[in-house]
Design an enzyme around this catalytic site. Structure first.
Site, mmCIF file in Angstrom:
data_model
loop_
_atom_site.group_PDB
_atom_site.id
_atom_site.type_symbol
_atom_site.label_atom_id
_atom_site.label_comp_id
_atom_site.label_asym_id
_atom_site.label_seq_id
_atom_site.Cartn_x
_atom_site.Cartn_y
_atom_site.Cartn_z
ATOM 1 N N HIS A 1 0.801 -1.224 0.000
ATOM 2 C CA HIS A 1 0.000 0.000 0.000
ATOM 3 C C HIS A 1 0.836 1.276 0.000
ATOM 4 O O HIS A 1 0.287 2.367 -0.115
ATOM 5 C CB HIS A 1 -0.949 0.010 1.195
ATOM 6 N N ARG B 1 6.943 -5.743 3.470
ATOM 7 C CA ARG B 1 5.625 -6.288 3.176
ATOM 8 C C ARG B 1 5.515 -6.241 1.642
ATOM 9 O O ARG B 1 5.452 -5.153 1.055
ATOM 10 C CB ARG B 1 4.522 -5.460 3.847
ATOM 11 N N GLU C 1 -5.692 -11.913 7.633
ATOM 12 C CA GLU C 1 -6.503 -10.681 7.586
ATOM 13 C C GLU C 1 -7.817 -10.896 6.846
ATOM 14 O O GLU C 1 -8.437 -9.943 6.389
ATOM 15 C CB GLU C 1 -5.693 -9.521 6.985
ATOM 16 N N ASP D 1 -7.843 -4.842 7.586
ATOM 17 C CA ASP D 1 -8.596 -5.728 6.697
ATOM 18 C C ASP D 1 -9.423 -6.737 7.493
ATOM 19 O O ASP D 1 -10.550 -7.063 7.099
ATOM 20 C CB ASP D 1 -7.651 -6.463 5.736
HETATM 21 C C1 3PY Z 1 -4.131 -4.377 7.640
HETATM 22 O O1 3PY Z 1 -4.306 -3.913 8.781
HETATM 23 O O2 3PY Z 1 -5.021 -4.843 6.931
HETATM 24 C C2 3PY Z 1 -2.786 -4.371 7.097
HETATM 25 O O3 3PY Z 1 -2.551 -4.915 6.056
HETATM 26 C C3 3PY Z 1 -1.705 -3.646 7.824
HETATM 27 O O4 3PY Z 1 -1.819 -2.302 7.598
HETATM 28 MG MG MG Z 2 -4.218 -5.521 4.999
#
Ligand code: 3PY
Ligand code: MG
Length: 251
Positions: A43, A68, A147, A173
């Site tokens: 992101h 990441r 997530e 997420d």
């Molecule tokens: C989330 O919280 O979904 C992430 O990927 C970390 O920012």
């Molecule tokens: Mg995420």
């Protein structure tokens, strides 16, 4: 530093989370006091050329690089390791097959099928090529992000995949998934219940449990639940808070 021992010592391991490109900025962030620097290629506005220069700046500051990756793709995982990342965090790992593919991309045989090449990682390690190869599977770490509802449903099976080093919760997420799109709340009641389980499963499998936290309050809350490997603050938030504090303090 023996990063494996450090990640398993039970104390918080906190890192900055960068989405703004720039090697000078990365060097400054690395020297600001936390344990490591994460480059968010999913992101963040960071391309591969910038990521490798930022990684070199972080290594020069004596801190481990966490990446990441943009996606759980073997090419992207290999590139991030080759530019000197010590830790890979892969987003949206939703099945055992995806977790196995992640390990396959990140670990040399016999654990996986990481391809040899690139020399930044050898330089970053301060070792010879043979020395890097010998220690790489122990000294580099791969975290599967949990997530989604799919990942939660399969968390026991995912955690049991040989070669995986940790689980990393993406609480934003996760909260969106658990609320069916109604809520973005890193500490929602549903998130906290799910995260407790993720931590317990990680612990049972000898994995490090991590999460994106983002504030000191949330770090404390997650640490009390057992999470130790945490994104502490984003570069964007740090800038906003720092500039805001100066502006607010002027009489
Ligand atoms: C989330 O919280 O979904 C992430 O990927 C970390 O920012
Ligand atoms: Mg995420």
């Amino acid at each position: 530093m023996d990063l494996r021992a450090r990640l398993h010592d039970g104390t918080p391991f906190l890192f900055s989370w960068m989405g703004i490109a720039g090697a000078n900025l990365a060097g400054q962030v690395a020297r600001a006091g936390l344990d490591a620097v994460a480059l968010d290629l999913q992101h963040g506005q960071i391309g591969m050329d910038q990521a490798q220069a930022m990684a070199a700046a972080v290594v020069a500051a004596g801190k481990p690089v966490i990446t990441r990756v943009l996606w759980n793709d073997p090419g992207l995982v290999g590139q991030a390791l080759d530019y000197g990342s010590s830790v890979i965090i892969a987003p949206m790992v939703n099945s055992v097959e995806q977790a196995k593919a992640l390990v396959k991309a990140a670990k040399y045989p016999p654990l996986g099928q990481r391809s040899w090449g690139g020399y930044a990682m050898v330089q970053a390690s301060g070792k010879t090529m043979a020395g890097y190869l010998k220690d790489a599977n122990r000294d580099t770490f791969v975290f599967a992000m949990v997530e989604t509802v799919e990942a939660l449903d399969l968390v026991e099976e995912i955690a049991a995949v040989p070669g995986l080093d940790g689980l990393f919760v993406g609480p934003s997420d996760l909260s969106i998934a658990l609320s069916k799109g109604q809520e973005l709340n890193r500490v929602s009641a549903a998130n906290l219940v799910a995260m407790k389980r993720v931590h317990e499963v990680a612990k049972k499998n000898g994995l490090v449990s991590g999460a994106f936290a983002g504030t000191s309050e949330i770090i404390n809350q997650y640490y009390a639940m057992g999470f130790t490997f945490m994104a502490a603050v984003t570069d964007n938030d740090a800038l906003k808070m720092g500039i805001g504090a100066i502006a607010a303090g002027v009489k």
